[in-house]
Design a protein around this motif. Sequence first.
Motif, PDB file in Angstrom:
ATOM      1  N   MET A  92       0.613  -1.201   0.109  1.00  0.00           N
ATOM      2  CA  MET A  92      -0.121  -0.085   0.092  1.00  0.00           C
ATOM      3  C   MET A  92       0.779   1.268  -0.043  1.00  0.00           C
ATOM      4  O   MET A  92       0.480   2.250  -0.834  1.00  0.00           O
ATOM      5  N   GLN A  93       1.865   1.158   0.745  1.00  0.00           N
ATOM      6  CA  GLN A  93       2.813   2.263   0.728  1.00  0.00           C
ATOM      7  C   GLN A  93       3.581   2.803  -0.572  1.00  0.00           C
ATOM      8  O   GLN A  93       3.608   3.865  -0.858  1.00  0.00           O
ATOM      9  N   LEU A  94       3.539   1.710  -1.318  1.00  0.00           N
ATOM     10  CA  LEU A  94       4.251   1.829  -2.732  1.00  0.00           C
ATOM     11  C   LEU A  94       3.242   2.581  -3.593  1.00  0.00           C
ATOM     12  O   LEU A  94       3.467   3.535  -4.208  1.00  0.00           O
ATOM     13  N   CYS A  95       2.006   2.466  -3.357  1.00  0.00           N
ATOM     14  CA  CYS A  95       0.906   3.239  -4.140  1.00  0.00           C
ATOM     15  C   CYS A  95       0.809   4.430  -3.361  1.00  0.00           C
ATOM     16  O   CYS A  95       0.289   5.462  -4.026  1.00  0.00           O
ATOM     17  N   LEU A  96       0.680   4.554  -1.955  1.00  0.00           N
ATOM     18  CA  LEU A  96       0.457   5.923  -1.228  1.00  0.00           C
ATOM     19  C   LEU A  96       1.714   7.070  -1.131  1.00  0.00           C
ATOM     20  O   LEU A  96       1.390   8.089  -1.234  1.00  0.00           O
ATOM     21  N   GLY A  97       2.894   6.493  -1.365  1.00  0.00           N
ATOM     22  CA  GLY A  97       4.068   7.405  -1.443  1.00  0.00           C
ATOM     23  C   GLY A  97       4.664   8.021  -0.026  1.00  0.00           C
ATOM     24  O   GLY A  97       5.368   8.679  -0.184  1.00  0.00           O
ATOM     25  N   GLY A  98       4.211   7.169   0.632  1.00  0.00           N
ATOM     26  CA  GLY A  98       4.840   7.362   2.121  1.00  0.00           C
ATOM     27  C   GLY A  98       4.221   8.429   3.067  1.00  0.00           C
ATOM     28  O   GLY A  98       4.604   9.472   3.211  1.00  0.00           O
ATOM     29  N   VAL A  99       2.740   7.989   3.485  1.00  0.00           N
ATOM     30  CA  VAL A  99       2.133   8.710   4.336  1.00  0.00           C
ATOM     31  C   VAL A  99       1.524   7.705   5.274  1.00  0.00           C
ATOM     32  O   VAL A  99       1.476   6.695   5.121  1.00  0.00           O
ATOM     33  N   ASP A 100       1.011   8.327   6.573  1.00  0.00           N
ATOM     34  CA  ASP A 100       0.268   7.699   7.412  1.00  0.00           C
ATOM     35  C   ASP A 100      -0.712   6.585   7.031  1.00  0.00           C
ATOM     36  O   ASP A 100      -1.504   7.175   5.843  1.00  0.00           O
ATOM     37  N   LEU A 101      -0.549   5.394   7.070  1.00  0.00           N
ATOM     38  CA  LEU A 101      -1.878   4.593   6.773  1.00  0.00           C
ATOM     39  C   LEU A 101      -3.309   5.009   7.207  1.00  0.00           C
ATOM     40  O   LEU A 101      -3.555   5.416   8.367  1.00  0.00           O
ATOM     41  N   PRO A 102      -4.270   4.924   6.155  1.00  0.00           N
ATOM     42  CA  PRO A 102      -5.566   5.431   6.690  1.00  0.00           C
ATOM     43  C   PRO A 102      -6.204   4.441   7.736  1.00  0.00           C
ATOM     44  O   PRO A 102      -6.023   3.253   7.805  1.00  0.00           O
ATOM     45  N   PHE A 103      -6.619   5.067   9.017  1.00  0.00           N
ATOM     46  CA  PHE A 103      -7.441   4.109   9.882  1.00  0.00           C
ATOM     47  C   PHE A 103      -8.828   4.248  10.020  1.00  0.00           C
ATOM     48  O   PHE A 103      -9.117   5.471  10.288  1.00  0.00           O
ATOM     49  N   ILE A 104      -9.637   3.427  10.119  1.00  0.00           N
ATOM     50  CA  ILE A 104     -10.862   3.343  10.558  1.00  0.00           C
ATOM     51  C   ILE A 104     -11.144   2.606  11.767  1.00  0.00           C
ATOM     52  O   ILE A 104     -11.014   1.507  12.072  1.00  0.00           O
ATOM     53  N   SER A 105     -11.339   3.345  12.892  1.00  0.00           N
ATOM     54  CA  SER A 105     -11.307   2.910  14.316  1.00  0.00           C
ATOM     55  C   SER A 105     -12.460   1.868  14.632  1.00  0.00           C
ATOM     56  O   SER A 105     -12.278   0.934  15.503  1.00  0.00           O
ATOM     57  N   SER A 106     -13.339   2.066  14.004  1.00  0.00           N
ATOM     58  CA  SER A 106     -14.563   1.293  14.184  1.00  0.00           C
ATOM     59  C   SER A 106     -14.605  -0.188  13.524  1.00  0.00           C
ATOM     60  O   SER A 106     -15.230  -1.059  13.876  1.00  0.00           O
ATOM     61  N   GLY A 107     -13.740  -0.269  12.615  1.00  0.00           N
ATOM     62  CA  GLY A 107     -13.357  -1.267  11.855  1.00  0.00           C
ATOM     63  C   GLY A 107     -14.723  -1.689  10.724  1.00  0.00           C
ATOM     64  O   GLY A 107     -14.617  -2.878  10.014  1.00  0.00           O
ATOM     65  N   LEU A 108     -15.440  -0.645  10.488  1.00  0.00           N
ATOM     66  CA  LEU A 108     -16.751  -0.912   9.827  1.00  0.00           C
ATOM     67  C   LEU A 108     -16.863   0.429   8.781  1.00  0.00           C
ATOM     68  O   LEU A 108     -16.373   1.273   9.427  1.00  0.00           O
ATOM     69  N   SER A 109     -17.586   0.093   7.594  1.00  0.00           N
ATOM     70  CA  SER A 109     -17.617   1.159   6.772  1.00  0.00           C
ATOM     71  C   SER A 109     -18.733   0.831   5.775  1.00  0.00           C
ATOM     72  O   SER A 109     -18.770  -0.158   5.268  1.00  0.00           O
ATOM     73  N   GLU A 110     -19.672   1.917   5.371  1.00  0.00           N
ATOM     74  CA  GLU A 110     -20.430   1.761   4.542  1.00  0.00           C
ATOM     75  C   GLU A 110     -20.341   3.013   3.372  1.00  0.00           C
ATOM     76  O   GLU A 110     -21.147   3.186   2.498  1.00  0.00           O
ATOM     77  N   HIS A 111     -18.828   3.505   3.466  1.00  0.00           N
ATOM     78  CA  HIS A 111     -18.585   4.536   2.444  1.00  0.00           C
ATOM     79  C   HIS A 111     -18.606   3.980   1.042  1.00  0.00           C
ATOM     80  O   HIS A 111     -18.118   2.994   0.780  1.00  0.00           O
ATOM     81  N   PRO A 112     -19.544   4.581   0.246  1.00  0.00           N
ATOM     82  CA  PRO A 112     -19.781   4.107  -1.202  1.00  0.00           C
ATOM     83  C   PRO A 112     -18.710   3.902  -1.899  1.00  0.00           C
ATOM     84  O   PRO A 112     -18.380   2.670  -2.792  1.00  0.00           O
TER      85      PRO A 112
END
Length: 265
Positions: A92-112
């Motif tokens: 993922m970091q190779l794609c992101l280019g060296g930034v903090d990993l995105p974190f979703i604290s609830s472990g759940l998402s319905e983001h479209p």
Amino acid sequence: MDKRLLTIFKAPGEDDRIEARLRHSEFATHRHDSYTLALTLSGVQGFNYRGEQRHSLPGQAVILHPDEPHDGKTVADAGFSYRAIAVDPFEMQLCLGGVDLPFISSGLSEHPALVHTLRQVLNDLSQPLHGFERQDAIQSLCHGLFLASGKKAVAEQLDMRAVRLAREYMLDNWQSQITLEALEQESDCDRYKLTRDFKRLLGTSPYRFLQLRRLDKARALMQSGSSLADTAACCGYADQSHFTRQFRHYVGMTPGQWLKAKMPQ
């Protein structure tokens, strides 16, 4: 009906894309050093995560951050099923280019955006994801995770020259099996930055751009009378079934349905 308590199906040649079904069974608390991104297909998926009991319903995404303890258990007698992909954070970091990993604290998402991307990545487990296609999938998942987490990626200077050269190369060589290495060489740009810049400047990824150009040619060939098998071979698809799956994925109908709608009765 399958009476086994746990069944797991893997995409051929892969260990990181699976479909699992649980009945009267559970996973003990454990952790991974990878992201686990899952889409619940049926039933209620229960799991403890960050000190709270969570429940995922069909259509919801489960996002387990690397090294976070979790378990998994059935909530109802019918059990549950899900599809998942495990992604190495370094990939993922190779794609992101060296930034903090995105974190979703609830472990759940319905983001479209995230749910849609997961559906696309996990839709077909009959074929493995190869280099070019896999990078596109990981890039899309990274984008979806950032949107779902509310975190903004760090802006970087864009390389329009590299994007133009990669685009021209794909337009000139759409019939060939274009590789990431070839795009790097032609554009003189790292593949991950090239993919990020291509998406930001042209609105789509290099992989999807190439697939759509091939489908443009395929439609023209079919309308001129070429058979589906010949069209698939000419446009660089592995076989007719691969061509049909890709056509339906991008166009929304099979080649036969499209041709019937386009040709005079």
